[in-house]
Every structure is written in structure tokens, then in C-alpha cells.
Design a protein around this motif. Structure first.
Motif, mmCIF file in Angstrom:
data_model
loop_
_atom_site.group_PDB
_atom_site.id
_atom_site.type_symbol
_atom_site.label_atom_id
_atom_site.label_comp_id
_atom_site.label_asym_id
_atom_site.label_seq_id
_atom_site.Cartn_x
_atom_site.Cartn_y
_atom_site.Cartn_z
ATOM 1 N N VAL A 1 0.846 -1.198 0.000
ATOM 2 C CA VAL A 1 0.000 0.000 0.000
ATOM 3 C C VAL A 1 0.882 1.249 0.000
ATOM 4 C CG1 VAL A 1 -1.623 1.377 1.373
ATOM 5 C CG2 VAL A 1 -2.043 -1.060 1.032
ATOM 6 N N GLU A 2 1.893 1.269 0.841
ATOM 7 C CA GLU A 2 2.784 2.428 0.905
ATOM 8 C C GLU A 2 3.501 2.661 -0.419
ATOM 9 O OE1 GLU A 2 3.104 4.806 3.189
ATOM 10 O OE2 GLU A 2 1.518 3.816 4.318
ATOM 11 N N ARG A 3 3.784 1.579 -1.127
ATOM 12 C CA ARG A 3 4.449 1.694 -2.429
ATOM 13 C C ARG A 3 3.447 1.906 -3.556
ATOM 14 N NH1 ARG A 3 8.580 -3.278 -2.330
ATOM 15 N NH2 ARG A 3 8.370 -2.965 -4.563
ATOM 16 N N LYS A 4 2.177 2.012 -3.196
ATOM 17 C CA LYS A 4 1.076 2.198 -4.144
ATOM 18 C C LYS A 4 0.976 1.044 -5.142
ATOM 19 C CE LYS A 4 0.884 7.213 -3.643
ATOM 20 N NZ LYS A 4 0.795 7.104 -2.239
ATOM 21 N N GLU A 5 1.327 -0.136 -4.695
ATOM 22 C CA GLU A 5 1.173 -1.358 -5.490
ATOM 23 C C GLU A 5 -0.099 -2.049 -4.990
ATOM 24 O OE1 GLU A 5 4.762 -3.747 -5.571
ATOM 25 O OE2 GLU A 5 6.003 -1.961 -5.763
ATOM 26 N N TYR A 6 -1.230 -1.465 -5.376
ATOM 27 C CA TYR A 6 -2.506 -1.860 -4.802
ATOM 28 C C TYR A 6 -2.948 -3.269 -5.193
ATOM 29 C CZ TYR A 6 -2.658 3.048 -3.542
ATOM 30 O OH TYR A 6 -2.358 4.277 -3.033
ATOM 31 N N PHE A 7 -2.622 -3.714 -6.400
ATOM 32 C CA PHE A 7 -2.998 -5.078 -6.789
ATOM 33 C C PHE A 7 -2.267 -6.097 -5.916
ATOM 34 C CE2 PHE A 7 -4.135 -2.923 -10.827
ATOM 35 C CZ PHE A 7 -5.456 -3.303 -10.873
ATOM 36 N N LYS A 8 -0.981 -5.856 -5.667
ATOM 37 C CA LYS A 8 -0.218 -6.754 -4.802
ATOM 38 C C LYS A 8 -0.760 -6.709 -3.371
ATOM 39 C CE LYS A 8 4.256 -6.768 -7.149
ATOM 40 N NZ LYS A 8 5.675 -6.395 -7.004
#
Length: 185
Positions: A85-92
Motif C-alpha cells: 500500500v505504501e508503495r502504491k502497489e494496490y494489486f499486490k
């Protein structure tokens, strides 16, 4: 002591030293080393070093999966979702939370009472986070459905953190839907 004082930069070398000592010591409890890796991941997370946090947490996950420490593995996977989430990798992030929900729902039925309770708690928290991630991905109707169902379950279970986080997610969802009447209720 470092964690309580928020001295994350000072904590890193201390933990790394203990990891070095623990890696060769077979007399230690099998959960000690992965817990050190989780502490290191938390340290990196608070320092905003997402790649290092993911790397340290992945080390904990791999050790936990070998040791079959169910609730500890789930906690590490839950943390991994936050890193995404912090890295904005929402699918992961969504996949991490979904893995926990799927796995924990089954584990809660067969685990010890302590692990079953921890699993049930983490399912509620992970569903809340999964719903919030769905909002960030723009899947608003799906997010509303997940969060609404989770609110009922978390409330029935008297799970404050699950209920509170779910309510936060619903407010975010209603705001994105421009449904301000429900947002205020």
C-alpha cells in the motif's frame, strides 16, 4: 526501548547484529529469527525504506512457512500488504490481504484456540484493508460490499480494530461514491 522511543535508525544496526548471531544458533526457538526479521521490516517501514522492509519481511515469511507458525505467518503477510500500500502497489496489496482471508478462514476452523482467535481477528482486519485497497483501485461497489459485510462480522465479534478500520474504509468508499449522506451516517 528503541521502538518505544521511535529511534528507528538506531534500531537497525542493533537488530542486524542480533540476526547475525541468531542465524547460526540452532538452540534458539524457531520463531526468534523470523521475529527479528519482522522487527527489521518494521524498522525499515518506519524509515520509509519500502524495498528493504519488503526484503526483511519476505525473509520472515519464508522462515515462518517452513516452521508452520500460522498466526505469525499471517501477521507477516498482513504487514507485507501494508508495504505494498505504501508503495502504491494496490494489486499486490489486495492479493496479500486476500491470501490471508482465504488461508485464515480455513485455518481458523482447524487451529488451536489461540491461533484460531488470532486468525479470526486478522481475517477481520485484512478484509477491512482489502476493502480500502479496492477503494483505491476504483472498485467501489465491490469495496462497499466487502466493507459492509465485514462491518457486520467485526461488530458481532466485538472486534474494535476491525470495526474501526472498516468504518474508515466505508467513509472513504462513500466519499469516492459522492454519497455524502451515508458518509455522515
Amino acid at each position: 526501548e528503541f521502538r518505544l522511543a521511535g529511534q528507528w535508525a538506531e534500531m537497525e544496526p542493533y537488530i542486524l547484529e542480533h540476526i547475525d548471531k541468531a542465524e547460526g544458533d540452532t538452540a534458539l526457538h524457531p520463531h526468534y529469527l523470523p521475529q527479528l526479521f519482522q522487527e527489521l521490516a518494521q524498522c525499515y517501514f518506519n524509515l520509509g525504506r519500502w524495498d528493504k522492509a519488503e526484503e526483511a519481511n519476505s525473509a520472515a515469511l519464508s522462515i515462518y512457512s517452513d516452521a508452520s507458525a500460522t498466526h505469525l505467518w499471517m501477521q507477516a503477510m498482513h504487514f507485507q500488504g501494508f508495504v505494498y500500500v505504501e508503495r502504491k502497489e494496490y494489486f499486490k496489496a489486495e492479493m496479500s490481504f486476500q491470501i490471508i482471508v482465504d488461508w485464515a478462514e480455513g485455518a481458523a476452523k482447524t487451529a488451536s484456540p489461540v491461533e484460531s482467535s488470532a486468525a479470526a481477528d486478522l481475517v477481520l482486519q485484512s478484509r477491512a484493508e482489502m476493502g480500502i485497497v479496492k477503494v483505491k483501485l476504483g472498485n467501489l461497489k465491490e469495496a462497499e460490499s466487502v466493507l459492509s459485510a465485514n462491518l457486520v462480522e467485526a461488530s458481532k465479534a466485538n472486534n474494535f480494530s476491525g470495526t474501526f478500520r472498516t468504518l474508515e474504509g466505508l467513509v472513504e468508499c462513500f466519499d469516492a461514491l459522492k454519497d455524502y449522506k451515508r458518509c455522515l451516517s
